[in-house]
Design a protein around this motif. Structure first.
Motif, PDB file in Angstrom:
ATOM      1  N   UNK A   1      16.275  -2.619  -9.762  1.00 44.17           N
ATOM      2  CA  UNK A   1      14.883  -3.095  -9.771  1.00 44.17           C
ATOM      3  C   UNK A   1      13.992  -2.083  -9.043  1.00 44.17           C
ATOM      4  N   UNK A   2      12.912  -1.650  -9.687  1.00 43.86           N
ATOM      5  CA  UNK A   2      11.998  -0.675  -9.074  1.00 43.86           C
ATOM      6  C   UNK A   2      11.172  -1.357  -7.983  1.00 43.86           C
ATOM      7  N   UNK A   3      10.978  -0.643  -6.882  1.00 44.03           N
ATOM      8  CA  UNK A   3      10.247  -1.224  -5.750  1.00 44.03           C
ATOM      9  C   UNK A   3       9.159  -0.260  -5.288  1.00 44.03           C
ATOM     10  N   UNK A   4       7.919  -0.721  -5.313  1.00 42.63           N
ATOM     11  CA  UNK A   4       6.793   0.049  -4.776  1.00 42.63           C
ATOM     12  C   UNK A   4       6.485  -0.470  -3.366  1.00 42.63           C
ATOM     13  N   UNK A   5       6.517   0.418  -2.391  1.00 44.69           N
ATOM     14  CA  UNK A   5       6.184   0.046  -1.017  1.00 44.69           C
ATOM     15  C   UNK A   5       4.786   0.587  -0.723  1.00 44.69           C
ATOM     16  N   UNK A   6       3.848  -0.296  -0.406  1.00 45.43           N
ATOM     17  CA  UNK A   6       2.466   0.133  -0.195  1.00 45.43           C
ATOM     18  C   UNK A   6       1.999  -0.284   1.201  1.00 45.43           C
ATOM     19  N   UNK A   7       1.012   0.444   1.682  1.00 44.95           N
ATOM     20  CA  UNK A   7       0.475   0.173   3.013  1.00 44.95           C
ATOM     21  C   UNK A   7      -0.593  -0.908   2.928  1.00 44.95           C
ATOM     22  N   UNK A   8      -0.412  -1.949   3.726  1.00 45.66           N
ATOM     23  CA  UNK A   8      -1.405  -3.016   3.775  1.00 45.66           C
ATOM     24  C   UNK A   8      -2.622  -2.554   4.571  1.00 45.66           C
ATOM     25  N   UNK A   9      -3.800  -3.027   4.175  1.00 45.37           N
ATOM     26  CA  UNK A   9      -5.027  -2.723   4.909  1.00 45.37           C
ATOM     27  C   UNK A   9      -5.915  -3.961   4.935  1.00 45.37           C
ATOM     28  N   UNK A  10      -6.627  -4.153   6.055  1.00 40.07           N
ATOM     29  CA  UNK A  10      -7.569  -5.273   6.125  1.00 40.07           C
ATOM     30  C   UNK A  10      -8.812  -4.993   5.290  1.00 40.07           C
ATOM     31  N   UNK A  11      -9.000  -3.723   4.914  1.00 41.16           N
ATOM     32  CA  UNK A  11     -10.100  -3.342   4.023  1.00 41.16           C
ATOM     33  C   UNK A  11      -9.661  -3.619   2.583  1.00 41.16           C
ATOM     34  N   UNK A  12     -10.260  -4.603   1.889  1.00 41.71           N
ATOM     35  CA  UNK A  12      -9.824  -4.980   0.542  1.00 41.71           C
ATOM     36  C   UNK A  12      -9.803  -3.807  -0.441  1.00 41.71           C
ATOM     37  N   UNK A  13     -10.809  -2.943  -0.373  1.00 40.97           N
ATOM     38  CA  UNK A  13     -10.874  -1.808  -1.304  1.00 40.97           C
ATOM     39  C   UNK A  13      -9.677  -0.883  -1.115  1.00 40.97           C
ATOM     40  N   UNK A  14      -9.370  -0.592   0.142  1.00 41.92           N
ATOM     41  CA  UNK A  14      -8.229   0.283   0.433  1.00 41.92           C
ATOM     42  C   UNK A  14      -6.917  -0.398   0.037  1.00 41.92           C
ATOM     43  N   UNK A  15      -6.815  -1.697   0.301  1.00 45.06           N
ATOM     44  CA  UNK A  15      -5.596  -2.437  -0.005  1.00 45.06           C
ATOM     45  C   UNK A  15      -5.340  -2.474  -1.514  1.00 45.06           C
TER      46      UNK A  15
END
Length: 353
Positions: A267-281
């Protein structure tokens, strides 16, 4: 029964945690039924001496002025022949222990004790696993019946229903697999443990097992979106500015995430950085696609995203999967356009499912 029987019950109390009095009360109740079955249906009481183990059966009758049913009633006059202190409304008792009752009592007692031990063991297993709901267990595939997969957890079997199985995944006898405990039910046959291979919680727990920074709280999993067997996205955040949350999850040479990918059979897994800024998230959530700009509408919770023309298919993903998972991960509706499509009305909105 004798003192040896009482001593045996005391050993059971030590080993299984079942109180002697509880066992004796259960045996007495069972002996009442056994007596009625073998010697008639009169009202009786069974008493087991807590020291010697001696068993006595007493017939019980209500003391009344006039007898209607001789099996359950006795006059005050007749009762006072046995003891002068009886009054109307009291219960008169007389011993009626049959000579051959010992054999029946021994057999009944054995059945009751075995049943109570089995119930106690089931309760212990239930208590152990109910506290592990929303956790991972490792077991061995035992068999398949009607699409259900039964996994041996050592003390008990877990049920992996067809709806909780990863599409296309094979479960062969003897395979060692990890599963997520969704629910533990109490049934008459003992605890039923329902597990899942598709639940987003499985992915979260696997990362907690593999990534020390998540286990110790330095890195936090903020959100998980999963289409089991195909692709998942996980948003992570670091409380320590010196720790890269994505790098921690990927691990040296990708070994940590690869271990999880292997467990989930590719299963492919994308790990992304969470941000409190909705646009960045939202921008991070659309990884691996590159984003030019994100315009957010806080009130409607819609993010309008512009990507380079050559990145549009990557951002949307096969059958819309990448955009769909990003929407699920962030909780935002996502409207994706390429630079050349940036005019109004040329792209649809992808919503969280």
């Amino acid at each position: 029964m004798n003192m040896d029987f009482i001593e045996a019950l005391k050993e059971i109390e030590k080993e299984k945690g079942i109180e002697v009095d509880v066992l004796l009360e259960a045996i007495e109740a069972a002996l009442i039924s056994a007596y009625k079955k073998n010697f008639g249906s009169q009202n009786v009481r069974v008493s087991i001496d807590r020291v010697t183990g001696e068993i006595k059966v007493y017939a019980r009758k209500s003391i009344v002025e006039e007898v209607v049913d001789p099996k359950s009633e006795i006059t005050l006059e007749d009762a006072r022949k046995a003891h002068p202190n009886y009054d109307l409304g009291d219960i008169y008792e007389t011993e009626v222990t049959p000579r051959e009752f010992g054999r029946i009592a021994a057999q009944t007692a054995k059945q009751v004790v075995v049943q109570r031990i089995r119930e106690a063991e089931r309760n212990i297993i239930y208590d152990e696993f109910v506290s592990r709901e929303d956790d991972i267990v490792t077991g061995i595939v035992q068999r398949q019946e009607l699409g259900n997969v039964y996994i041996d957890l050592g003390k008990v079997e877990a049920l992996l229903a067809p709806t909780e199985q990863i599409n296309g995944e094979q479960y062969n006898y003897g395979d060692r697999i990890k599963a997520y405990i969704v629910e533990v039910k109490k049934t008459t046959k003992g605890p039923q443990i329902l597990v899942s291979r598709t639940h987003p919680g499985l992915l979260k727990r696997l990362f907690e097992l593999e990534v020390p920074e998540i286990f110790d709280g330095t890195v936090e999993i903020k959100s998980v979106a999963r289409e089991a067997g195909a692709r998942s996205k996980i948003a992570v955040y670091s409380k320590d500015e010196n720790v890269d949350p994505v790098g921690a999850c990927v691990g040296p040479k990708g070994i940590r995430v690869q271990t999880i990918v292997n467990e989930l059979k590719g299963e492919k897994i994308d790990i992304v950085k969470w941000s409190k800024d909705p646009a960045e998230y939202v921008s991070n959530a659309l990884s691996p696609a590159k984003v030019i700009s994100v315009d957010v509408n806080e009130e409607q919770k819609i993010a309008r995203v512009i990507v380079p023309d050559y990145q549009l298919s990557l951002a949307i993903g096969k059958e819309g999967q990448n955009a769909r998972l990003a929407a699920k991960l962030t909780g935002w509706k996502i409207d994706i356009k390429s630079e050349s499509q940036a005019g109004p009305g040329n792209a649809g909105v992808v919503e969280e499912e």
